[in-house]
Motif scaffolding. Structure first.
Motif, PDB file in Angstrom:
ATOM      1  N   ILE A   1       8.617   0.166   2.496  1.00  0.00           N
ATOM      2  CA  ILE A   1       7.678   1.249   2.212  1.00  0.00           C
ATOM      3  C   ILE A   1       7.669   1.487   0.708  1.00  0.00           C
ATOM      4  O   ILE A   1       8.715   1.741   0.110  1.00  0.00           O
ATOM      5  CB  ILE A   1       8.091   2.549   2.931  1.00  0.00           C
ATOM      6  CG1 ILE A   1       8.252   2.308   4.427  1.00  0.00           C
ATOM      7  CG2 ILE A   1       7.071   3.658   2.645  1.00  0.00           C
ATOM      8  CD1 ILE A   1       8.842   3.496   5.169  1.00  0.00           C
ATOM      9  N   LYS A   2       6.491   1.382   0.108  1.00  0.00           N
ATOM     10  CA  LYS A   2       6.341   1.749  -1.305  1.00  0.00           C
ATOM     11  C   LYS A   2       5.986   3.223  -1.329  1.00  0.00           C
ATOM     12  O   LYS A   2       5.090   3.671  -0.616  1.00  0.00           O
ATOM     13  CB  LYS A   2       5.249   0.915  -1.967  1.00  0.00           C
ATOM     14  CG  LYS A   2       5.661  -0.534  -2.065  1.00  0.00           C
ATOM     15  CD  LYS A   2       4.693  -1.367  -2.840  1.00  0.00           C
ATOM     16  CE  LYS A   2       5.211  -2.792  -2.787  1.00  0.00           C
ATOM     17  NZ  LYS A   2       4.529  -3.705  -3.593  1.00  0.00           N
ATOM     18  N   THR A   3       6.728   3.988  -2.137  1.00  0.00           N
ATOM     19  CA  THR A   3       6.576   5.433  -2.121  1.00  0.00           C
ATOM     20  C   THR A   3       6.193   5.990  -3.480  1.00  0.00           C
ATOM     21  O   THR A   3       6.214   5.292  -4.494  1.00  0.00           O
ATOM     22  CB  THR A   3       7.889   6.106  -1.684  1.00  0.00           C
ATOM     23  OG1 THR A   3       8.896   5.808  -2.645  1.00  0.00           O
ATOM     24  CG2 THR A   3       8.327   5.652  -0.308  1.00  0.00           C
ATOM     25  N   GLU A   4       5.909   7.279  -3.455  1.00  0.00           N
ATOM     26  CA  GLU A   4       5.625   8.025  -4.676  1.00  0.00           C
ATOM     27  C   GLU A   4       6.364   9.353  -4.555  1.00  0.00           C
ATOM     28  O   GLU A   4       6.343   9.975  -3.490  1.00  0.00           O
ATOM     29  CB  GLU A   4       4.122   8.262  -4.770  1.00  0.00           C
ATOM     30  CG  GLU A   4       3.662   8.946  -6.037  1.00  0.00           C
ATOM     31  CD  GLU A   4       2.149   9.015  -6.083  1.00  0.00           C
ATOM     32  OE1 GLU A   4       1.552   8.199  -6.790  1.00  0.00           O
ATOM     33  OE2 GLU A   4       1.584   9.882  -5.382  1.00  0.00           O
ATOM     34  N   GLY A   5       7.058   9.746  -5.603  1.00  0.00           N
ATOM     35  CA  GLY A   5       7.694  11.054  -5.619  1.00  0.00           C
ATOM     36  C   GLY A   5       9.208  11.055  -5.509  1.00  0.00           C
ATOM     37  O   GLY A   5       9.817  12.110  -5.583  1.00  0.00           O
ATOM     38  N   LEU A   6       9.838   9.898  -5.328  1.00  0.00           N
ATOM     39  CA  LEU A   6      11.299   9.857  -5.271  1.00  0.00           C
ATOM     40  C   LEU A   6      11.839   9.906  -6.700  1.00  0.00           C
ATOM     41  O   LEU A   6      11.481   9.070  -7.523  1.00  0.00           O
ATOM     42  CB  LEU A   6      11.797   8.583  -4.587  1.00  0.00           C
ATOM     43  CG  LEU A   6      11.368   8.343  -3.146  1.00  0.00           C
ATOM     44  CD1 LEU A   6      11.971   7.043  -2.636  1.00  0.00           C
ATOM     45  CD2 LEU A   6      11.768   9.491  -2.255  1.00  0.00           C
TER      46      LEU A   6
ATOM     47  N   ALA B   1       3.985   7.921   1.175  1.00  0.00           N
ATOM     48  CA  ALA B   1       4.087   6.483   1.399  1.00  0.00           C
ATOM     49  C   ALA B   1       2.784   5.846   0.939  1.00  0.00           C
ATOM     50  O   ALA B   1       1.710   6.197   1.437  1.00  0.00           O
ATOM     51  CB  ALA B   1       4.327   6.184   2.874  1.00  0.00           C
ATOM     52  N   LEU B   2       2.866   4.949  -0.036  1.00  0.00           N
ATOM     53  CA  LEU B   2       1.667   4.278  -0.544  1.00  0.00           C
ATOM     54  C   LEU B   2       1.305   3.078   0.317  1.00  0.00           C
ATOM     55  O   LEU B   2       0.130   2.754   0.473  1.00  0.00           O
ATOM     56  CB  LEU B   2       1.892   3.830  -1.985  1.00  0.00           C
ATOM     57  CG  LEU B   2       2.245   4.934  -2.985  1.00  0.00           C
ATOM     58  CD1 LEU B   2       2.537   4.344  -4.348  1.00  0.00           C
ATOM     59  CD2 LEU B   2       1.114   5.959  -3.063  1.00  0.00           C
ATOM     60  N   SER B   3       2.322   2.400   0.868  1.00  0.00           N
ATOM     61  CA  SER B   3       2.084   1.261   1.755  1.00  0.00           C
ATOM     62  C   SER B   3       3.304   1.027   2.616  1.00  0.00           C
ATOM     63  O   SER B   3       4.419   1.361   2.241  1.00  0.00           O
ATOM     64  CB  SER B   3       1.747  -0.010   0.956  1.00  0.00           C
ATOM     65  OG  SER B   3       2.881  -0.442   0.228  1.00  0.00           O
ATOM     66  N   VAL B   4       3.065   0.444   3.789  1.00  0.00           N
ATOM     67  CA  VAL B   4       4.141   0.055   4.701  1.00  0.00           C
ATOM     68  C   VAL B   4       3.873  -1.400   5.073  1.00  0.00           C
ATOM     69  O   VAL B   4       2.817  -1.706   5.622  1.00  0.00           O
ATOM     70  CB  VAL B   4       4.168   0.921   5.973  1.00  0.00           C
ATOM     71  CG1 VAL B   4       5.273   0.457   6.914  1.00  0.00           C
ATOM     72  CG2 VAL B   4       4.327   2.400   5.618  1.00  0.00           C
ATOM     73  N   GLU B   5       4.825  -2.270   4.751  1.00  0.00           N
ATOM     74  CA  GLU B   5       4.649  -3.685   5.041  1.00  0.00           C
ATOM     75  C   GLU B   5       5.814  -4.202   5.865  1.00  0.00           C
ATOM     76  O   GLU B   5       6.966  -3.882   5.576  1.00  0.00           O
ATOM     77  CB  GLU B   5       4.575  -4.479   3.732  1.00  0.00           C
ATOM     78  CG  GLU B   5       3.408  -4.118   2.858  1.00  0.00           C
ATOM     79  CD  GLU B   5       3.403  -4.855   1.528  1.00  0.00           C
ATOM     80  OE1 GLU B   5       4.206  -5.811   1.372  1.00  0.00           O
ATOM     81  OE2 GLU B   5       2.621  -4.471   0.668  1.00  0.00           O
ATOM     82  N   ALA B   6       5.507  -5.011   6.868  1.00  0.00           N
ATOM     83  CA  ALA B   6       6.564  -5.665   7.632  1.00  0.00           C
ATOM     84  C   ALA B   6       7.112  -6.794   6.777  1.00  0.00           C
ATOM     85  O   ALA B   6       6.357  -7.571   6.190  1.00  0.00           O
ATOM     86  CB  ALA B   6       6.009  -6.212   8.940  1.00  0.00           C
TER      87      ALA B   6
END
Length: 72
Positions: free
Chosen positions: A5-10, A66-71
């Motif tokens: 998961i690519k995130t924003e805000g951590l 969450a900007l993206s969720v990739e398997a």
């Protein structure tokens, strides 16, 4: 199955812990490892998990997105 998961805000270890705690509440998640330095979370699951549930858990942890969720 592993998801990235690519995130924003951590911003710190507390942010990481908050996100990890929420992700561990999702059925099927066996481990979550957040890294505020790269703004990514690696999530291990027993099987397939709906990415929308993972995104919702990130948002529920606080002011994160969450900007993206990739398997993986």
């Amino acid at each position: 199955m592993t998801y990235t998961i690519k995130t924003e805000g951590l911003h710190c270890g507390h942010c990481d812990a908050a996100v990890e705690t929420e992700l561990m509440k999702v059925a099927g998640v066996t481990d979550a490892d957040a890294d505020h330095e790269t703004n990514t979370v690696t999530v291990e699951c027993a099987g397939e998990v709906d990415p929308a549930l993972l995104e919702a858990a990130v948002a529920a942890a606080g002011d994160f997105r969450a900007l993206s969720v990739e398997a993986a």
